[in-house]
Design a protein around this motif. Structure first.
Motif, mmCIF file in Angstrom:
data_model
loop_
_atom_site.group_PDB
_atom_site.id
_atom_site.type_symbol
_atom_site.label_atom_id
_atom_site.label_comp_id
_atom_site.label_asym_id
_atom_site.label_seq_id
_atom_site.Cartn_x
_atom_site.Cartn_y
_atom_site.Cartn_z
ATOM 1 N N PHE A 329 -1.483 -1.152 -5.610
ATOM 2 C CA PHE A 329 -1.574 -0.942 -4.166
ATOM 3 C C PHE A 329 -1.296 0.516 -3.789
ATOM 4 O O PHE A 329 -1.880 1.026 -2.841
ATOM 5 C CB PHE A 329 -0.643 -1.899 -3.415
ATOM 6 C CG PHE A 329 -1.300 -3.224 -3.144
ATOM 7 C CD1 PHE A 329 -2.145 -3.382 -2.048
ATOM 8 C CD2 PHE A 329 -1.126 -4.290 -4.004
ATOM 9 C CE1 PHE A 329 -2.777 -4.593 -1.811
ATOM 10 C CE2 PHE A 329 -1.759 -5.503 -3.771
ATOM 11 C CZ PHE A 329 -2.591 -5.660 -2.670
ATOM 12 N N VAL A 330 -0.425 1.153 -4.533
ATOM 13 C CA VAL A 330 -0.220 2.590 -4.298
ATOM 14 C C VAL A 330 -1.552 3.319 -4.472
ATOM 15 O O VAL A 330 -1.943 4.154 -3.661
ATOM 16 C CB VAL A 330 0.832 3.165 -5.277
ATOM 17 C CG1 VAL A 330 0.780 4.690 -5.285
ATOM 18 C CG2 VAL A 330 2.227 2.697 -4.889
ATOM 19 N N ASN A 331 -2.290 2.932 -5.507
ATOM 20 C CA ASN A 331 -3.527 3.621 -5.833
ATOM 21 C C ASN A 331 -4.662 3.298 -4.865
ATOM 22 O O ASN A 331 -5.402 4.179 -4.455
ATOM 23 C CB ASN A 331 -3.941 3.264 -7.260
ATOM 24 C CG ASN A 331 -5.155 4.031 -7.712
ATOM 25 O OD1 ASN A 331 -5.199 5.246 -7.558
ATOM 26 N ND2 ASN A 331 -6.141 3.337 -8.249
ATOM 27 N N SER A 332 -4.785 2.014 -4.502
ATOM 28 C CA SER A 332 -5.983 1.651 -3.739
ATOM 29 C C SER A 332 -5.698 1.546 -2.253
ATOM 30 O O SER A 332 -6.610 1.418 -1.455
ATOM 31 C CB SER A 332 -6.573 0.336 -4.270
ATOM 32 O OG SER A 332 -5.626 -0.689 -4.209
ATOM 33 N N TRP A 333 -4.440 1.618 -1.838
ATOM 34 C CA TRP A 333 -4.144 1.470 -0.416
ATOM 35 C C TRP A 333 -3.224 2.588 0.093
ATOM 36 O O TRP A 333 -3.584 3.354 0.970
ATOM 37 C CB TRP A 333 -3.521 0.088 -0.186
ATOM 38 C CG TRP A 333 -3.057 -0.149 1.202
ATOM 39 C CD1 TRP A 333 -3.839 -0.300 2.316
ATOM 40 C CD2 TRP A 333 -1.704 -0.258 1.645
ATOM 41 N NE1 TRP A 333 -3.046 -0.502 3.418
ATOM 42 C CE2 TRP A 333 -1.737 -0.493 3.044
ATOM 43 C CE3 TRP A 333 -0.472 -0.189 1.001
ATOM 44 C CZ2 TRP A 333 -0.578 -0.643 3.786
ATOM 45 C CZ3 TRP A 333 0.676 -0.358 1.741
ATOM 46 C CH2 TRP A 333 0.619 -0.584 3.120
ATOM 47 N N LEU A 334 -2.049 2.697 -0.519
ATOM 48 C CA LEU A 334 -1.053 3.630 0.006
ATOM 49 C C LEU A 334 -1.554 5.075 -0.011
ATOM 50 O O LEU A 334 -1.458 5.781 0.988
ATOM 51 C CB LEU A 334 0.241 3.496 -0.794
ATOM 52 C CG LEU A 334 1.460 4.174 -0.190
ATOM 53 C CD1 LEU A 334 1.877 3.500 1.101
ATOM 54 C CD2 LEU A 334 2.630 4.167 -1.168
ATOM 55 N N ILE A 335 -2.091 5.496 -1.166
ATOM 56 C CA ILE A 335 -2.526 6.899 -1.259
ATOM 57 C C ILE A 335 -3.754 7.173 -0.397
ATOM 58 O O ILE A 335 -3.733 8.059 0.444
ATOM 59 C CB ILE A 335 -2.763 7.313 -2.730
ATOM 60 C CG1 ILE A 335 -1.451 7.260 -3.499
ATOM 61 C CG2 ILE A 335 -3.360 8.702 -2.802
ATOM 62 C CD1 ILE A 335 -1.606 7.590 -4.972
ATOM 63 N N PRO A 336 -4.836 6.393 -0.532
ATOM 64 C CA PRO A 336 -6.030 6.761 0.239
ATOM 65 C C PRO A 336 -5.955 6.385 1.722
ATOM 66 O O PRO A 336 -6.488 7.104 2.555
ATOM 67 C CB PRO A 336 -7.152 5.991 -0.460
ATOM 68 C CG PRO A 336 -6.482 4.857 -1.149
ATOM 69 C CD PRO A 336 -5.114 5.329 -1.503
#
Lengths: 406, 258, 320
Positions: A329-336
Motif C-alpha cells: 500500500f505504501v507503493n501503490s497508494w501512499l507514495i503516488p
C-alpha cells in the motif's frame, strides 16, 4: 503456569487469525467492484504470496536470495506463453485451446485454463529454483546473495532480449514434433521484450463467468485463495521436520550436518518451495496486469519483496503478511496518491514517486539498524539478530571451518 | 577380520602445508569404550572430523563395519549410525532442548515438503514419536523436566552437555564419538559423567570413542587408549600399559606437567 | 578465450587487428573496474562485508566530477595546461567526496551491525545502494547525461599496425597504474597499511596490539571510496556519458573481479578487473552489447561457484 499462558496465547492467536480472514473476505463488499482500492488490494495480496514465498528461502532457511524476481518472471511468462495470442502461429495458426471458454476459445495462440497454467508455473519455477539453488549451496551466505542476484539479472536480461531469440524453428523440430505438443511456427520468439506480451487471458475458472478487468472483486477472491494456500504452506513447513532442519542449518551448519541433516537437499527444498510460491503469484499477476513485460522484472522488485519480509520479520509468517500489505500500500497508494506532492509542498523540486527506490532502501537500513527482527519478530530470529547463536562463529574457537564442511 | 564397528586405516589429513593427522590406524571394537588422548594440537579432533565425514582424509580409508565411508557425507554417516558431540558444545541455541534432540531424530524421520504440508497420519505419528523420544532421551541424560522446553542458550553448561549427548543418542547410533565430554567440569561432575558413559554403553549396546584430557576419566572407563602426538600414533593398548609407555610420558611431560 | 578469438581472427581476416583493438579497449575499461574492485576487495578483506553500495559511491564520484567540470568552467576550449590542472583538481574533489561518503556509510550503516549476523550489514548496504541511486536520479535525472568530451576520448593517440590506442585508453591506464602502485606501496609500508593488514587477519589480535580497529576500518572505507571516486572521474571522461544506473553494474563487475582475484588480494583484483573488461569488449564487439550483461553475470556466477576463493592468488583471511 507457562503452559497455561501458552494456551491462552494460542487461543488468542487462533481467534485473531480467524478474525483477519473473515475481515479479508468481507472487505471487498464495502468497496466498489472496480475501485482503485480493490486494485491496490489485489496487488497487495499477490505480493503477500510472493513475500511468503521469499520468506521460506530467506526467513526459514536463511538463504539471502536477491534474485527472487526470477520466479516472478518465470511464473508470469508461463502465463504469457500459455494464455495469450503471443504464439499466434501455434498449431498451424489455428491455436491451441485447453479447457478455456469465452473469447479466448476462439483466438489464435495458446490458451490453457488458468488452473493448469498455475500448475505449469509451479513446476517450471520449482525447477528454476533448484537450478539456481544448486550451484549456490556450497557458498557462504553473502556469496549466495550475489549469485542469486546475478541469476535474477540474467533472467531479466534474457526476458528483455528474448524478442531476438527465435525458438520456433528449434521447437518445431524437437519438442514440437512430438505428438500432442503443438508447433509454434518458425517466427516464434522467447519473449516480446520490453513491448510485452499483451493482452493476457483473464482467469477462467470452472462454474464462474470468465473474469473481466472491470470486476476486480473476483480477482480479489482468487488472490485471497492463493494467500490462504500459501499461508497454510508456510505455517505447516515452519512447524515441521523441515522447518526445524532449516533453523538448525541457519544457526550452525556444521552441527546440523553432523546430526544427519543433508544440507543440499534441505536447502534445495527451501529454494524449490519458495520459487514455486513466487511462480504462482507471477502467473496470477501476468493475467491480472494483462501484460508480461521485461521491464517488470528488474532488481528493484526483488528488493521490494525482500523489504516486505525484513520489515515484517524474517521467518515470521504473520509479520511477513503485514509487512507485505504495508509496503504494497505504501507503493501503490501512499507514495503516488497521498504523499506524492509532499516534496513540492516543502519547496523541493521532485515527486515522491521518483524516489520510491530510496524509500524501500531506507526501510531496509532503518529496520536493520533499529529493529532487525522486524515488526512482528519470530522468536529464534529475534535472538539470532541480537547476537545469540548466530551462525557466525568464526573466531570463537570453532573446531570445524565451514569451508571444510561438506 | 576384526569385529570393528568403525575403523580408520592409515588416515592422513594435510591442511595447507601442515600435516594434522599422519597415517593413523585406529579401530573401535564392538561394545568397548576407547579413548584418544594426546597433547593439544595432536590431531584428535581432526581425526574425529574425518570419522564423521566433516573432513575428507587426504589419504587413507575409513570403514564402518565392512562399508567404506571415506567419501561419505556427514549426514550419510549419521544415518549409518555414527553420532557425535563437539568439544565446544554446538547446540542450536535458540531452539529448546526438546527441539534440539528432535533434530537428532532427523535422519530417522521421513517427512519431506509434501509430507510436512499435508501431514498424512504417518507424519503426525512420526512427529509425535520424535517428540516423545526426545523427552525420553532428555530424561535419560538427567535433564530436569522443567527445562525441556527452555531454549538451550539459557541452560547451564552442564545441562547443555547433557542435551548434546541426548541429541546424539536420539539418532539411534551404534557408534558414539564424544569430543572431550568432561571439558569444563569439576572433578565430581567428571566422575559422574564417566559413570554415565559406561551406563550408556551398557544400556544402549554402543561402542564409544572419546577424546579426553582428564586422565582419571580415561583410566577409569577406557578399555583401550590410543595416544596421538603431532598427528602420529605413538602408543596404543590397555590404559595401564599406555601409562607406562616412555614415549607417552615424554609427549606429555616434554611439553608441560599436565 | 582471447587466444581463441585471436586464432579465429587470424584465420578469418588474416590479422590480429580486431582482437588487438578488443584487448586495448578491454584493458582500459577494465582498468576502471580495477579501481572500483580495489575498494571492494579491501573492504571485504577487512570486515568481510560485500559493500553493495560501493558501485553507487563510484557513480556519485562520476556525478561530482561532472559537476566539478562545470564549476571550473572546463569545456572543449580550455587550454591544455589549464585542462590538466583542472582535471587533477576535479580528480581530487571527486575522490575525496566519494571517500568521505563511503566512510560515512560505514559509520552509519555498518558499524552498528558489526556483531549482528553477517547478512544484516549486507542488507543495509543494499538499502544504501538504492538510496544513492535515487540521489543520482534527483541530481541528473533518470537517463544518460553526456559529459563534455574534454580529452577527446575517442581520438586516436597512436596506432600500432592498426591497433588504435585512444586518449581515453591512455587516460584510464595512465591514471590507474600509479594509483595502484601507490596503494600497494602504502599498504606494504605505511603504518596505517600495516594496521589494515593486521585487522584483516585478526581484528581481536589487532585490538590487543593497540591498533584502533574502528579507525582502521574507517580508513579502509575512505581509501576504497577515494579510488572509486577517481574511477568515477575517469569513467565520465572515458565514456562521456554518465547516469544513475552505472554504479549497479559496475559494482557487480567489480565484486566479481575482487572474488576472481581472491578477496583481499589487491593485485588479483586489478587483474580480475582487466579480465572482465576484456570479456565485455569481446562480447560487445562479437555477440552484441545487449547480451553483454548476460555474459558478465553468467561469468560472475561461474567464478563465484567454481572458484569462490579466487582464480589468482590466495585469500588473506581464511574463510570461516
Amino acid at each position: 503456569m507457562s503452559a497455561a499462558l501458552g494456551k491462552i496465547k494460542g487461543f488468542d492467536q487462533r481467534f485473531l487469525v480467524i478474525a483477519a480472514i473473515l475481515f479479508a473476505i468481507l472487505l471487498p463488499f464495502f468497496f466498489d467492484r472496480g475501485s482503485s482500492f480493490m486494485d491496490d488490494a489485489v496487488l497487495a495480496l499477490a505480493y503477500v504470496v510472493m513475500a511468503l514465498g521469499l520468506n521460506v528461502i530467506v526467513g526459514f532457511a536463511g538463504l539471502l536470495d536477491l534474485g527472487y524476481v526470477a520466479f516472478f518472471a518465470i511464473g508470469a511468462y508461463t502465463m504469457g506463453w500459455l494464455g495469450s495470442t503471443f504464439y499466434s502461429q501455434a498449431n498451424g495458426g489455428e491455436g491451441v485451446h485447453l479447457l478455456v471458454t469465452g473469447a479466448a476459445a476462439n483466438l489464435p495462440g495458446i490458451h490453457v485454463n488458468f488452473l493448469l497454467v498455475l500448475v505449469g508455473a509451479i513446476i517450471l519455477t520449482t525447477i528454476a529454483g533448484v537450478i539456481i539453488g544448486l550451484p549456490t549451496l556450497r557458498l557462504r551466505g553473502d556469496y549466495i546473495a550475489i549469485v542469486t542476484l546475478a541469476f535474477g539479472e540474467i533472467i531479466g536480461q534474457v526476458a528483455a532480449n528474448g524478442d531476438q531469440v527465435r525458438i520456433g524453428g528449434i521447437w518445431d523440430k524437437t519438442l514440437g514434433a512430438l505428438p500432442l505438443i503443438p508447433d509454434l511456427g518458425s517466427e516464434a520468439t522467447l519473449t516480446r521484450g520490453k513491448l510485452g506480451i499483451s493482452p493476457v487471458d483473464k482467469i477462467d475458472l470452472p462454474f464462474v463467468d470468465p473474469f473481466t478487468s472491470l470486476d476486480i472483486r473476483s480477482w480479489y477472491f482468487v488472490a485471497l485463495g492463493l494467500v490462504l494456500i500459501v499461508l497454510f504452506v508456510n505455517v505447516r513447513l515452519r512447524d515441521s521436520r523441515l522447518g526445524r532442519a532449516w533453523v538448525a542449518l541457519r544457526e550452525d551448519e556444521v552441527a546440523a550436518i553432523s546430526m544427519g541433516i543433508p544440507t543440499v537437499k534441505t536447502k534445495l527444498m527451501a529454494y524449490g518451495t519458495g520459487a514455486a510460491l513466487g511462480g504462482m503469484s507471477g502467473a496470477f499477476l501476468g493475467s491480472y496486469l494483462n501484460t508480461v513485460n521485461a521491464s517488470q522484472f528488474e532488481f528493484i522488485f526483488s528488493i521490494f519483496i525482500l523489504a516486505m519480509v525484513i520489515l515484517g520479520g524474517l521467518g515470521s509468517v504473520w509479520g511477513v503478511v503485514i509487512g507485505a500489505i504495508l509496503l504494497s500500500f505504501v507503493n501503490s497508494w501512499l507514495i503516488p496518491d497521498v504523499l506524492n506532492g509532499l516534496p513540492g509542498q516543502l519547496g523541493l523540486d521532485f515527486d515522491l514517486t521518483q524516489v520510491s527506490f530510496a524509500i524501500f532502501g531506507f526501510i531496509l537500513v532503518i529496520v536493520m539498524i533499529l529493529r532487525p527482527e522486524g515488526l512482528i519478530p519470530e522468536r529464534s530470529r529475534k535472538q539470532e539478530m541480537h547476537g545469540i547463536g548466530t551462525g557466525d562463529r568464526a573466531g570463537a574457537g570453532s573446531d570445524v571451518e565451514l569451508g571444510e564442511a561438506r | 577380520m576384526s569385529d570393528a564397528p568403525i575403523r580408520a586405516e592409515k588416515v592422513t589429513k594435510v591442511f595447507g602445508g601442515l600435516t594434522a593427522v599422519d597415517g593413523v590406524d585406529l579401530e573401535l571394537r564392538r561394545g568397548e569404550v576407547a579413548a584418544v588422548i594426546g597433547p593439544n594440537g595432536a590431531g584428535k579432533t581432526t581425526l574425529f572430523n574425518m570419522l564423521t565425514g566433516l573432513y575428507r582424509p587426504t589419504s587413507g580409508r575409513i570403514r564402518l563395519g565392512e562399508r567404506d565411508i571415506t567419501r561419505a557425507r556427514p549426514d550419510q554417516i549419521t544415518a549409518l549410525g555414527v553420532a557425535r558431540t563437539f568439544q565446544n558444545i554446538r547446540l542450536f541455541p535458540t531452539m529448546t532442548a526438546r527441539q534440539n534432540v528432535m533434530i537428532g531424530r532427523h535422519s530417522r524421520m521421513k517427512a519431506g515438503v509434501f509430507g510436512s504440508i499435508f501431514r498424512p497420519p504417518w507424519v503426525n505419528r512420526e512427529e509425535r514419536e520424535a517428540e516423545e523420544r526426545a523427552g525420553e532421551e532428555l530424561k535419560f541424560v538427567g535433564l530436569k523436566a522443567d527445562l525441556l522446553d527452555r531454549t538451550t542458550a539459557s541452560l547451564s553448561y552442564g545441562d547443555q552437555r547433557r542435551v548434546e549427548i541426548a541429541r546424539a543418542l536420539a539418532s539411534d547410533p551404534h557408534v558414539l564419538l564424544l569430543d572431550e565430554p568432561t571439558a569444563g567440569m569439576d572433578p565430581r561432575e567428571s566422575a559422574e559423567l564417566a559413570g554415565f558413559v559406561l551406563k550408556v554403553r551398557d544400556e544402549r549396546k554402543l561402542s564409544i570413542l572419546l577424546i579426553e584430557h582428564d586422565m582419571k576419566v580415561v583410566m577409569g572407563i577406557s578399555d583401550r587408549v590410543t595416544v596421538l602426538d603431532h598427528g602420529e600414533l605413538i602408543a596404543e593398548g590397555d590404559p595401564a600399559a599406555v601409562r607406562q609407555d616412555p614415549k607417552v610420558i615424554e609427549a606429555y611431560l616434554g611439553r608441560s606437567a599436565a | 578465450m582471447p587466444v581463441a578469438f585471436a586464432i579465429h581472427d587470424l584465420t578469418a581476416d588474416g590479422s590480429l587487428t580486431r582482437i588487438g583493438n578488443n584487448l586495448v579497449d578491454g584493458v582500459s575499461n577494465g582498468a576502471i573496474w580495477a579501481l572500483v574492485a580495489l575498494g571492494y576487495t579491501m573492504v571485504y578483506g577487512i570486515v568481510e562485508l560485500i559493500n553493495f553500495a560501493h558501485g553507487e559511491v563510484f557513480m556519485i564520484g562520476s556525478f561530482i566530477a561532472f559537476a566539478a567540470f562545470g564549476w571550473f568552467g572546463m569545456d572543449l576550449n580550455t587550454a591544455i595546461p589549464l585542462l590538466i590542472l583542472g582535471l587533477l583538481l576535479c580528480l581530487l574533489i571527486s575522490a575525496i567526496a566519494s571517500g568521505t561518503l563511503n566512510a560515512m556509510i560505514e559509520r552509519v550503516g555498518y558499524r552498528p551491525l558489526r556483531d549482528a549476523p553477517k547478512l544484516a550489514p549486507l542488507i543495509t548496504a543494499v538499502g544504501f545502494s538504492f538510496i544513492l541511486q535515487n540521489v543520482g536520479v534527483l541530481w541528473l535525472g533518470g537517463s544518460q547525461v553526456s559529459v563534455p568530451d574534454l580529452i577527446g576520448s575517442q581520438d586516436v593517440l597512436f596506432q600500432i599496425s592498426g591497433v588504435e590506442v585512444t586518449n581515453g585508453d591512455a587516460l584510464a591506464i595512465l591514471t590507474t597504474v600509479p594509483l595502484v602502485l601507490a596503494l600497494t606501496f602504502f599498504i606494504d609500508r605505511a603504518r596505517l597499511g600495516k594496521a589494515m593488514r593486521a585487522t584483516a587477519q585478526d581484528p581481536d589480535a589487532a585490538r590487543l596490539m593497540g591498533i584502533d580497529v574502528d579507525k582502521t576500518i574507517s580508513a579502509t572505507f575512505l581509501i576504497g571510496g577515494l579510488l572509486a571516486g577517481a574511477a568515477g572521474l575517469i569513467y565520465a571522461l572515458y565514456q562521456t556519458t554518465i547516469w544513475f544506473h552505472q554504479g549497479f553494474e559496475a559494482g557487480l563487475i567489480a565484486f566479481t573481479a575482487a572474488v576472481m582475484g581472491g578477496i583481499g588480494n589487491l593485485r588479483g583484483a586489478v587483474i580480475g578487473g582487466i579480465l572482465i573488461g576484456v570479456i565485455q569488449q569481446i562480447s560487445d564487439n562479437r555477440i552484441g552489447p545487449e547480451w553483454t550483461p548476460v555474459i558478465v553475470f553468467a561469468f560472475l556466477v561461474l567464478v563465484m561457484v567454481v572458484r569462490p576463493r579466487g582464480l589468482i592468488g590466495e585469500e588473506t583471511r581464511q574463510a570461516g
